[in-house]
Every structure is written in structure tokens, then in C-alpha cells.
Design an enzyme around this catalytic site. Structure first.
Site, PDB file in Angstrom:
ATOM      1  N   GLY A 394       0.772  -1.246   0.000  1.00  0.00           N
ATOM      2  CA  GLY A 394       0.000   0.000   0.000  1.00  0.00           C
ATOM      3  C   GLY A 394       0.796   1.286   0.000  1.00  0.00           C
ATOM      4  CG  ASP A 396       0.399   5.801  -1.745  1.00  0.00           C
ATOM      5  OD1 ASP A 396       0.923   6.657  -0.992  1.00  0.00           O
ATOM      6  OD2 ASP A 396      -0.753   5.364  -1.568  1.00  0.00           O
ATOM      7  CG  HIS A 469      15.739  -6.885 -16.512  1.00  0.00           C
ATOM      8  ND1 HIS A 469      16.918  -6.751 -15.824  1.00  0.00           N
ATOM      9  CD2 HIS A 469      14.765  -6.617 -15.618  1.00  0.00           C
ATOM     10  CE1 HIS A 469      16.660  -6.441 -14.567  1.00  0.00           C
ATOM     11  NE2 HIS A 469      15.359  -6.345 -14.418  1.00  0.00           N
ATOM     12  CG  ASP A 545      18.170  -3.035 -11.286  1.00  0.00           C
ATOM     13  OD1 ASP A 545      18.382  -3.344 -10.102  1.00  0.00           O
ATOM     14  OD2 ASP A 545      17.751  -3.839 -12.144  1.00  0.00           O
ATOM     15  CD  GLU A 574      22.087  -4.034  -8.207  1.00  0.00           C
ATOM     16  OE1 GLU A 574      21.665  -4.694  -7.245  1.00  0.00           O
ATOM     17  OE2 GLU A 574      21.552  -4.053  -9.333  1.00  0.00           O
ATOM     18  CG  HIS A 638      16.307  -3.148  -2.583  1.00  0.00           C
ATOM     19  ND1 HIS A 638      17.236  -2.149  -2.678  1.00  0.00           N
ATOM     20  CD2 HIS A 638      16.226  -3.699  -3.810  1.00  0.00           C
ATOM     21  CE1 HIS A 638      17.708  -2.086  -3.917  1.00  0.00           C
ATOM     22  NE2 HIS A 638      17.109  -3.032  -4.624  1.00  0.00           N
ATOM     23  CG  ASP A 639      19.013  -6.406  -3.851  1.00  0.00           C
ATOM     24  OD1 ASP A 639      17.804  -6.547  -4.027  1.00  0.00           O
ATOM     25  OD2 ASP A 639      19.761  -5.850  -4.677  1.00  0.00           O
ATOM     26  CG  ASP A 692      12.935 -10.312  -1.844  1.00  0.00           C
ATOM     27  OD1 ASP A 692      11.805 -10.713  -1.539  1.00  0.00           O
ATOM     28  OD2 ASP A 692      13.342 -10.241  -3.017  1.00  0.00           O
ATOM     29  NE  ARG A 696      13.076  -6.120  -1.601  1.00  0.00           N
ATOM     30  CZ  ARG A 696      13.020  -6.585  -2.839  1.00  0.00           C
ATOM     31  NH1 ARG A 696      11.844  -6.833  -3.379  1.00  0.00           N
ATOM     32  NH2 ARG A 696      14.128  -6.801  -3.525  1.00  0.00           N
TER      33      ARG A 696
END
Length: 819
Positions: A394, A396, A469, A545, A574, A638-639, A692, A696
Site C-alpha cells: 500500500g 505510494d 531488462h 539497476d 549497482e 532491499h537485497d 527478501d 522490505r
């Protein structure tokens, strides 16, 4: 980047963290380790679990895995972890020659040896017997490309059984069909044949006797490689650039050339004749010959100096002047069209001043704050929390806007916004439209509003660009799948067997890889996507990324366009790899995410490695970076697992680690929630997928759920960094190390900061005059930045007592200099 559904801990080889290892203990007299596990980037491995333990063989003194399933033809990276500690050095690499189950062997006496063998777990096999044509060079080994190795033309060499006959055994399930073709080690050198050969696996190992009629082409040399070996690495308008190309060969190779362009186009040429661009000769400088007769020749050439802001693209080939054909570095193709394109940028290499002074707050939008409940169409609060965390939560853009004052109150000056493209997942790394923001996050207009509001607070905004990608749901990819070669987008991707086999990000079918070396793809990404985010949305730069996906040629064009749009834009990538790989982006990018420093801090603060090792690591890291290259330091992201979770909730450990981060070179990143002690609600080691989710979790906004003391500590560190330019621009020097003590300084002519670390179990007293070997006593005053106790020199001494398990920092007033 980490995708929820991927089960990838993408290249956590640069991280070092303690994991509980479910493994039978081995006594000290049997092995130097109690446990060993293997981790890697294959689907059957991952970088953050202990699911693949090894068993110790006492007779051999080695450790072995059970059979592990691997895909043939796809290179994997892996490392061993023993007693909870990662092996040192870069990743080990292995490319399976065929699909199958493999056994990995770890030798404690030769830790970096690669011993991986195919296990006999298949019900069938077959043997290919090949007779080669007369023109086949005797130094070439034929290979087999097949549906068992992703039609990789180099990974499955055959074994010579007599002068013109070679053999290879392939394993598979009885009754299955092997489709295959022979080559001389590359697609350019495959046999002259109209369609793939076929053979059937049998329980009794049927032998297929084949004869190759001829080869489409024949290699000139065993290997030609350049690997961006040129000097200077960041040339400006005053510099000629010298290239080196190394050739391994048996027959004579005596000439070479480099074909280059200065207008951004792709160079073309062969055997010294340039068809597009200009040619510079490569001259042989030295040749060595080994006992087997293999010669290694080094060629040098020069690209003359060019104007600043020039994109140099180049290709190189070598040949024998008495024969036909030539061979190109680095992919050893025989035509210029297919050859590796190298590139560099000519300019006064500088990163933006604001980037070097940036203190970055990383927001993962879906997990930060829910500001608009009407877009929560995919949020399911009825699910258990561990299931909710797999999907949309949720958060945003409206939520980020509402909490912008909070972010500003920390003192940070840069906001990193995670991907918010249209796409199927809450993390945003599966784009289906690069030019539209997903409704779950808000709208393009709302993102513009966020940028404007951040700018009013003197805060820069960098956006998480995904150039490597797309989601398989992207319209461009779907068009290519539907229409094949009739699609305008077919060449935007690399189909190995249309429509179901194509190049992907880390082998994930959901993520077809963009062919950014295709002119139309590159033009779209650089001339459409980049200006949209910079001009239409107004961002000040990009976090890139998986930056090591696109080629260096792509990044040269990317830098040129971005800096044309805004010379002060900050672009950092990255690049989850070893230092040499990270540094290869110097001159193309302004900086990179600093995985090496994170690993060093982790080793010291959580694993308890010695301060001697820590000091050595820091010197190695920061000595290697170009002065203008900005390493973006961090404790977690986050990884990877939350740092505080790995520290078992020890707030002092987190404080000490943060103090190190904010006093070391680079641009410090705070991952949302780190500043208030956000940890994990579950153990990522206990799940095999969606690990993950626990990295997060939702940002806690109730102050009862926040560690306010830790937040104050971060605010203080941020202010200290802003107040002392040495912490941003100063030289970094390690003054002293021992097992438990580290002393380093950050220095500018008018500002010096000394940092002292005590990781020992008791308070320790040191004399800075002794450590600096200062022969002439001076009046020196140390102004504390974290505690209240001022220190002054007296009677030729400058004593400091440092509490156990602490980091202290002092501003130096007076002369304190190593002799």
C-alpha cells in the site's frame, strides 16, 4: 536489485554475514572447519541460505556436496562459506557443460580450486564420435553445442582419440533426444550443416559416429583478448590512448588493427581496412612461447587524442599477413559486425560536487507509507503478515510526499526513489512501461509533485532506472513473441530459439534481457526513457539497476546523453562484483554502490574480524577508487538482510557501524527504517523463496515502535558530516591498527578528523603522539564529536582512553601529522 519471486540473493558474494549452519559437526582433528556450505546464483543455489551443505570425507580431507541440479551452458558464480565465514576473494565461476546434477568438492588446502563433476544420476547416456575434415587445424578442439547446454558453442569440448577423431559422452534420460551441432569453439566456426543433428539417449550408451563435411569458418588464433586494457583510463582532450591486445596462437600472427569512430556510431573494418571510422595499426611488442608451442603475443596501438565530450567506439582484430581472415577481441568472432565493441569517453572526468556531498535516503515506495488508500486494490490485509509481505503493502508516492518533512528532518540531502514503473510486482523491477507510473504508486503528475517539493527543501532526487531488462508482459516483448522476425522489436531481445528461449536476467524467464547493443533499443532507452525522467519528471540523476548488464559502449552513450541534458546529474550503478569490475565503470559512471565497504564493516562489526584486517580492507578499497568516483556506502538494502537483524538487535553495534559509514569516503545511504531500528519479523534463513520479504517490511510510524535514540544518533552523524568537509572531501589514511584498535583520519588542509575504534572487550588507552610518531611535541586539542570529553596534549603526550566496543571521532586543533 532483488526480485521477490526470483529467489535470487543477487551476487551477495561481496557480503559477509554470520548464518546458522545446519550441518553435522566434524571434530577439530578431522577437519579445520566444523561446517561448509555452498552459495551461488544458480536456481538450485542462493546467496543467503544454508540449503546446500557439504559433507567431510576424512580419507581425502575434502568436503563434497550432494548432487546439485544445474543448467548447462549458463555460467554460475559461487562461493563456499565455512564456519559462517565467506571464503576470501572474488566469486568462483563454473559453466556446466550440460544439464544435469553436479557434485562440488571443496579442498581446505586449496580453497579457490574449482572441482565440479557431473554426477551419474541420469538413466541414459550416449557417446558422440566425430571425424573432422582435413582442413581442421591440429591445435583446435571441436565442441558440441546442444539443447543440453543452451547451444553454448564453447563449453563442451570433445576429447581427441586419434589424429582426426574426437569423442564426448553426454548424459540424459533414456528415450530423450539430443539436438546438437559441432563447432570449433564458437558459433562462427560451426560445421556446414542444414539442420541440427539428433541422437537418442539409451541405457546402454549408444555410440553415434559422425563426420563433419566442413566448417563455416576456421579460427585464426586460440584467443584474442583486450579486456579494456588501455591507458589513460579516463582520457581528456590532451591524451593519446594506448591499447594493448593479447593473442594466444600456434600459427603465425603478425599484424593487427583497431577501428574506431568518434561520432558514436559503430566502427567497422577488417584486416587493416576501415569501412566505418578510422584505422590505427596494432604493432607486435613481444612474443613468448611455452613448451607446447603456444605463443602469446602482445600488440599495442594508439587512438589519437580527441576533443572533450567525444565518444570513442572501437574494435580490434589480428591476422597472419600470409593467409586470409582475421579474428576480433574479445569474443573471438571473425567478422566486425559480430565483434565486441569497446568504448571510452573523452572528457575532464568529474562527478557533480553535490553528489560527492550527498547523504542519501533510500525509499522503497510500496513499504514506506500509505498516503492514498484508494489505490490499494491489490492489498490483502486478511493474509498473515508473512504472506502479505510477498505482495503489495500500500505504500505510494502520496505517502512519500506526506513524510517528506520527516525525511528532511533527518538532515539528508538526496532522496533515492525505488522503481515505480507500471508492472506486476510491488518492487517495480519488472517494468511493463518505462514511461508510466503504476496506479498502485500514483501517477506521473504525482511523481513530478514529489520532485518539486523535494527541490523546495534543497533535496535532490535520484530515480532507480532499470535499463537491463523488462517484464515478459511488456508490449515490446509480447510483440516480438507474437510476430517473431516480423516484429519491429524482435532484435530488441536475443532469441536463441524463438519464441520460448531467449536471454534473460539471471535465467529468470519473466525477465527478458534487452539487447541494448541493438541501435533501436539503445536509442529508445537513451533518447526517450532518459529524457522523460530528467525533463518531464525532473529527477537529478539515476541509480542504475544491474549496471553490469549493458555493455560499456551503452554506458558511454548513456553518460554522453545524460550529461548533455544536465552536466550536474548524478549517475551511479549497482555493480555487485569485485573491485576491479566496479572500477571498470570509472569514466562512464559517476560512482557505484559500494559493496566492498559494506562487506568490510560487516566483517568488523558483526563477524568480529580483527581491526588489522579491517584497516587493510579499507586501505585497499579507497586506494583503488578514482578521486572523482563516488562510492555510495551502505549498511544494508532491499537485497540483503537488515543489518540490525544480523547484529541480533544490538543497537550499539548499529551505532558503531553507522559511525564508520559516515566517517569513511563516499556518499552514505540510509535504507529506510535503518535510522529507527527497523528489523525483520521473520528469519530469511527459514524460507526457500521470497527471502527478501523480510528485508522490505513496512516502515514503522508510531514512535513507540521506533528507536528514537538511534534516530538521534543518525541525525547527529549527518550533521557532523555536513559540518566537517574533511568527511566528504578529505584524504583517507589509516594511522594505526592492531587486533582490537583502529585509528584513521580524514584530512583537508583546514580540517582534520581522527576516528578511533575499539572492538576489544575492555577499555584501552592509546597515545596519539606515539601512533603518529610525532617527534616534536605540539599543543594539540581534540574536540569530541560524539562524546563530551575534550582531550589536550600535555608533556609531550596525547593520551586517549577509548571505551570497549565503541567508535569515537575528534576534530583536531593543532598540528598532528605522521612523520
Amino acid at each position: 536489485m532483488k526480485h521477490n519471486l526470483l529467489r535470487l540473493g543477487l551476487l551477495l558474494f561481496l557480503l559477509v554475514f554470520v548464518q546458522s549452519v545446519a550441518q553435522v559437526a566434524v571434530s577439530a582433528d578431522e577437519s579445520s572447519y566444523d561446517s561448509v556450505v555452498i552459495r551461488g546464483n544458480a536456481e538450485s543455489l542462493d546467496w543467503s541460505s544454508n540449503n546446500n551443505p557439504l559433507t567431510y570425507n576424512e580419507d581425502e580431507g575434502k568436503w563434497r556436496t550432494d548432487p546439485i541440479e544445474l543448467k548447462g551452458g549458463k555460467m554460475i558464480e559461487f562461493k563456499y562459506v565455512y564456519d559462517g565465514t565467506w571464503m576470501e576473494g572474488s566469486n568462483l565461476e563454473f559453466t556446466p557443460p550440460q544439464d544435469g546434477d553436479y557434485v562440488f568438492t571443496f579442498d581446505p588446502d586449496n580453497e579457490r580450486s574449482i572441482d565440479v563433476k557431473l554426477a551419474d544420476t541420469s538413466s541414459g547416456s550416449l557417446t558422440l564420435n566425430l571425424k573432422v575434415p582435413e582442413e581442421t587445424p591440429d591445435w583446435v578442439t571441436p565442441t558440441v553445442a546442444s539443447n543440453k547446454n543452451d547451444f553454448n558453442y564453447s563449453v563442451s569440448p570433445m576429447k581427441k582419440v586419434d589424429g582426426d577423431t574426437f569423442q564426448l559422452e553426454v548424459r540424459g534420460e533414456a528415450g530423450d533426444t539430443l539436438e546438437y551441432v559441432y563447432s570449433l569453439g564458437g558459433k562462427s566456426y560451426k560445421e556446414e550443416i542444414n539442420s541440427n543433428r539428433e541422437a537418442v539417449f539409451t541405457k546402454d550408451n549408444k555410440v553415434y559416429k559422425d563426420v563433419a563435411a566442413g566448417w563455416e569458418t576456421i579460427p585464426v588464433a586460440e584467443e584474442v583478448y583486450h579486456d579494456f586494457n588501455y591507458e589513460p583510463y579516463t582520457p581528456d582532450q590532451h591524451d593519446n590512448v594506448t591499447l594493448k591486445v593479447t593473442v594466444k596462437h600456434y600459427g603465425p600472427i603478425d599484424e593487427g588493427a583497431v577501428y574506431y569512430t568518434t561520432d558514436g556510431s559503430s566502427p567497422d573494418g577488417k584486416r587493416g581496412e576501415a569501412d566505418n571510422g578510422k584505422m590505427a595499426p596494432l604493432i607486435i611488442k613481444e612474443t613468448d612461447t611455452n613448451e607446447e608451442g603456444l605463443q602469446t603475443s602482445v600488440f599495442e596501438g594508439t587512438i589519437p587524442k580527441q576533443k572533450n565530450k567525444t565518444r570513442i567506439k572501437y574494435k580490434t582484430d589480428v591476422w597472419n599477413s600470409e593467409s586470409s581472415g582475421s579474428q576480433f577481441a574479445d569474443n573471438n568472432e571473425l567478422s566486425s559486425e559480430e565483434a565486441t565493441e569497446f568504448a571510452f569517453y573523452v572528457d575532464e572526468y568529474e562527478s557533480p560536487e553535490w553528489a560527492q556531498e550527498s547523504i542519501i535516503y533510500q525509499v522503497f515506495v510500496d513499504r514506506f507509507h500509505d498516503g492514498e488508500e484508494s489505490n490499494n486494490t491489490s492489498v490483502d490485509p486478511s493474509l498473515p503478515k508473512e504472506e502479505q509481505l510477498k505482495g503489495w503493502m500500500g505504500g505510494d508516492l502520496q505517502g512519500v510526499i506526506e513524510k517528506l518533512d520527516y525525511i528532511d528532518s533527518l538532515g539528508v540531502n538526496t532522496l533515492w526513489v525505488s522503481p515505480i514503473y507500471e508492472g506486476p510486482y510491488s518492487h517495480g523491477y519488472h517494468p511493463t512501461d518505462f514511461l508510466n507510473i503504476d496506479d498502485h504508486f500514483g501517477s506521473n503528475e504525482l511523481m513530478k509533485e514529489l520532485v518539486k517539493l523535494a527541490h523546495k527543501k534543497d533535496m535532490k532526487v535520484v530515480y532507480d532506472l532499470v535499463p537491463n531488462h523488462v517484464s515478459e508482459q511488456h508490449n515490446f516483448f509480447q510483440d516480438a513473441v507474437d510476430k517473431g522476425e516480423d516484429s519491429d522489436y524482435y532484435d530488441w531481445f536475443t532469441f536463441t530459439n524463438w519464441p520460448n528461449e531467449y536471454d534473460t536476467f539471471e535465467g529468470v524467464q519473466e525477465l527478458p534481457e534487452l539487447n541494448n547493443d541493438n541501435a533501436d533499443t539503445r536509442e529508445y532507452m537513451i533518447d526517450t526513457v532518459v529524457p522523460f525522467w530528467m525533463d518531464e519528471i525532473g529527477v537529478d540523476g539515476f541509480r542504475l539497476d544491474y549496471a553490469k548488464g549493458p555493455s560499456h559502449s551503452f554506458w558511454v552513450d548513456f553518460r554522453h546523453e545524460v550529461k548533455q541534458q544536465n552536466p550536474e546529474a548524478f549517475i551511479f550503478g549497482e555493480v555487485w562484483d569485485e573491485l576491479d569490475k566496479i572500477n571498470s565503470y570509472t569514466g562512464k559512471l559517476d560512482g557505484a554502490i559500494d559493496f566492498e565497504t559494506q562487506s568490510a564493516i560487516y566483517d568488523a562489526m558483526i563477524d568480529g574480524n580483527s581491526m588489522n584486517d579491517f584497516g587493510t580492507s579499507l586501505e585497499t578499497i579507497f586506494d583503488s577508487y578514482h578521486d572523482e568516483f563516488v562510492p555510495a556506502t551502505f549498511l544494508d538494502n532491499h537485497d540483503m538482510p537488515r543489518f540490525i537483524y544480523e547484529a541480533e538487535g544490538d543497537i550499539d553495534t548499529v551505532k558503531n557501524a553507522a559511525a564508520l559509514q559516515f566517517t569513511l569516503p563516499g556518499a552514505p545511504i540510509i535504507y529506510y527504517g535503518d535510522e529507527v531500528g527497523l528489523s525483520q519479523s521473520g528469519d530469511h534463513n527459514l524460507v526457500d523463496e521470497w527471502k527478501d520479504r523480510y528485508y522490505r517490511e513496512m516502515m514503522p510510524w508510531d514512535e513507540e515502535d521506533q528507536n528514537l535514540d538511534l534516530r538521534s544518533h543518525y541525525q547527529k552523524l549527518i550533521q557532523i558530516r555536513k559540518d566537517h568537509p574533511a568527511l566528504t572531501r578529505g584524504e583517507f589514511d589509516v594511522i594505526h591498527t592492531e587486533e582490537d584498535i583502529l585509528v584513521y583520519e580524514r584530512t583537508l588542509p583546514q580540517n582534520k578528523i581522527v576516528v578511533v575504534v575499539n572492538q576489544g572487550e575492555k577499555d584501552q588507552t592509546i597515545d596519539l603522539f606515539d601512533l603518529y610518531n610525532q617527534q616534536t611535541p605540539n599543543n594539540v586539542k581534540l574536540l569530541p564529536l560524539l562524546n563530551e570529553k575534550e582531550q589536550r596534549s600535555q608533556k609531550g603526550e596525547l593520551p586517549l582512553t577509548i571505551e570497549t566496543q565503541s567508535v569515537e571521532m575528534y576534530e583536531v586543533k593543532g598540528k598532528l601529522k605522521s612523520n
